[in-house]
Design an enzyme around this catalytic site. Sequence first.
Site, short mmCIF file in Angstrom:
data_model
loop_
_atom_site.label_atom_id
_atom_site.label_comp_id
_atom_site.label_asym_id
_atom_site.label_seq_id
_atom_site.Cartn_x
_atom_site.Cartn_y
_atom_site.Cartn_z
N SER A 1 2.25 -23.63 -7.70
CA SER A 1 3.71 -23.71 -7.55
C SER A 1 4.35 -24.12 -8.86
O SER A 1 3.80 -24.94 -9.59
CB SER A 1 4.05 -24.74 -6.47
OG SER A 1 5.42 -25.07 -6.53
N GLU B 1 -2.66 -12.12 -2.58
CA GLU B 1 -2.50 -13.35 -3.35
C GLU B 1 -3.89 -13.97 -3.36
O GLU B 1 -4.69 -13.74 -2.46
CB GLU B 1 -1.53 -14.32 -2.68
CG GLU B 1 -0.31 -13.62 -2.11
CD GLU B 1 0.96 -14.46 -2.11
OE1 GLU B 1 0.97 -15.53 -2.73
OE2 GLU B 1 1.93 -14.01 -1.50
N ASP C 1 21.51 -8.91 -18.03
CA ASP C 1 21.64 -10.21 -18.69
C ASP C 1 21.88 -11.34 -17.69
O ASP C 1 22.82 -11.28 -16.89
CB ASP C 1 22.81 -10.16 -19.68
CG ASP C 1 22.60 -9.11 -20.75
OD1 ASP C 1 21.90 -9.41 -21.72
OD2 ASP C 1 23.10 -7.97 -20.58
N GLN D 1 0.83 -1.21 0.00
CA GLN D 1 0.00 0.00 0.00
C GLN D 1 0.86 1.26 0.00
O GLN D 1 0.58 2.24 -0.70
CB GLN D 1 -0.86 -0.03 1.27
CG GLN D 1 -1.83 1.09 1.37
CD GLN D 1 -3.24 0.54 1.56
OE1 GLN D 1 -3.73 -0.24 0.76
NE2 GLN D 1 -3.88 0.92 2.62
ZN LIG Z 1 3.08 -16.05 -2.65
#
Ligand SMILES: [Zn+2]
Length: 678
Positions: free
Chosen positions: A263, A451, A618, A73
């Site tokens: 995952s 998430e 790179d 935030q």
């Molecule tokens: Zn996470």
Amino acid sequence: MSIEIDGKKGIYEIGCGIYDVTGPAAEVGMMGFAEVKQVTQGIYMRLYSRAFIFGDGERRVVYVCADLCMIYQAVKLAVVAKVAKDPELRDLYDDKNILLSATHTHSGPGGYSHHFLYNLTTKGFIPQNFDAIVEGIYQSIRRAHANIEPGKIFIARGELDGYGFNRATRPYAMNPAEERERYGSDLDKEMTLLKLVGIDGRELGMINWLGVHPTSVGPANHLIGGDHKGLAEYWFEKDKKADLKSAKPFVAAFALAPAGDVSPNLWGVADGVHDYEHMEIIARKQYDKAVELYESCGTGGTKAAADRTSSQAGAASEQLTGPVDSRHRYVDFSKLHIDALHVDTVPAAMGASFLAGSTEDNESQVAIFHEGATVDSLQGNERIVSGAIDSVFGAVWPKTLSEDYIKGQAPKKILVPTGLATFDGNPWTPQILPVQVVRLGQFAIAAQPTEITTMAGRRVRETVKKALAKAGVTHAVVSSHSNAYSSYVTTREEYAGQEYEGASTHFGPYTLDGFLQEFGRLASAIADGSAVPQGIYPVDYKLTQLTLQPGVVYDAASKGRKFGDVLVDARESYKIGEEVVVEFQSAHPRNDLLTMDSFAIVQKKVGARFEDILDDRDPQLTFEWQRLKGAESKAILRWRSGGAETGEYRIVHRGVAKAFWFGKKTRFEGVSRVFVIS
Ligand SMILES: [Zn+2]
């Protein structure tokens, strides 16, 4: 000749910009795995903020995708404050039409939140990192704004396999059977891609969304980098010959869709040995799909064709037409009434199995509690530890023991009452969260400030699509990790399982229902052309931040040496593919972040002079920093020379040293011997 911008005809204002957000590359706690010992010690790839501006002639929106673990935030508030002071930007952009998102790389420095819980493993707030991130995002927006030109937007969607797996199958299986059958997989698999083309046909940029955790590179790593998403971005931009020092480089963002339970670690938890190899495989999957979708764009695809094939593995595209719009509002999730269910959310809390970590992804190293620990399932030591923790919190913050709070979070066993525990009046995690919906023609983006699991993300996406259907929206994505960060959101059914993700869902079982209500309202407001109230503006706690990380005192070179001296030189020659390693007398990388510059450079001899061919951007060239004794340090530069042309080369190390007297900073450069690659 001037071209008329008209969203209805599919002619938009489009601007793309990119800027460095790489924070301190030494001795700063890294963000993502909550592993105190994981501190920065160099760079495998720099981190960038990628900004895209879209306008229909009337309204504008800004979409930013940054190689960061999350957007706190505090970051959004600070970027918006900078924009508000910029005379070129302030009349056009504010918190309502700026959307900031993060790729969720777990290989970056942390300590840039203003909420206590998220700075716990980084010795508090790290102002240098916060400033680098805020300034870098702001500069990327400035550049995108300066690059605005008339153009077209194409959209393509397609399915991808083999990029990851659902790491929380037990809670996923608790979702209604009918809903699970409708989707047929516990992975979303869908990549949605935008291709941005100037009216003259020049390629300007690309954004795609796919949900998978950037955790291929695990907690054993100490080098800064963008993980698989950063690598895919690098490849895509290299293909388009994007020179980041030029005024208008091609910009490619691999953004994050819902990935709360996804995952990439198909080979087991990252082992610190094969991490980079695995990162390349997952990057390649996303890159290949993005190339395929990108190539399919602008080749005469029709809307009907896109609808027919979008659920199949193939790719089809259509051109976006229609208005650009956005709605944004702050919502207090600690006490949100959900009208449809006649229930209220409760202040934030982390549950017991949050401390178990996601056992599939190694997100935490502390394992006192088992994954799935609920109020009724604590065993032996878990009971003793949680009882002790309750009484400590209860003694300082009595409300954390209130019946309503405990019931409101059930079956979660409250471990850390982050919404009621405060630090200088500041809750440990934010409770007033931004909710935002952006619309570009027939495409919508929901900005999720957490998430979010696969099924919860699908519910958000469908809610937004449904509310905007009457306005002609047929495609939508959920942009994860956007505008703020408040851990996880699962479905109510998954919450009952109280695995890591459910334990980290802050506002009780109805957290997702709260988001669905608010996203639905914003999407409806766009469809109806109505305004929404701003809500309660969140407090910015920038003045109450605690920093325990000491600064750089000074640097010293070893006896008889100066900064930049070669300690271990290159050999005279190498075969293509061999690793070239050079060590230099160095100084602390925190003296100067060398933003948009480089600690490590490979130069090739062209005619009579040496030209830079590789730098910190790179991945085949890495910069590693090591403290020797006291204020002495060295830099180890490694170049994996696979794919190099034959010729003469040298390795260059740049840095800035801080003197003992008056702290004067001096730039230095070290150069290896010239060597041959054959
Ligand atoms: Zn996470």
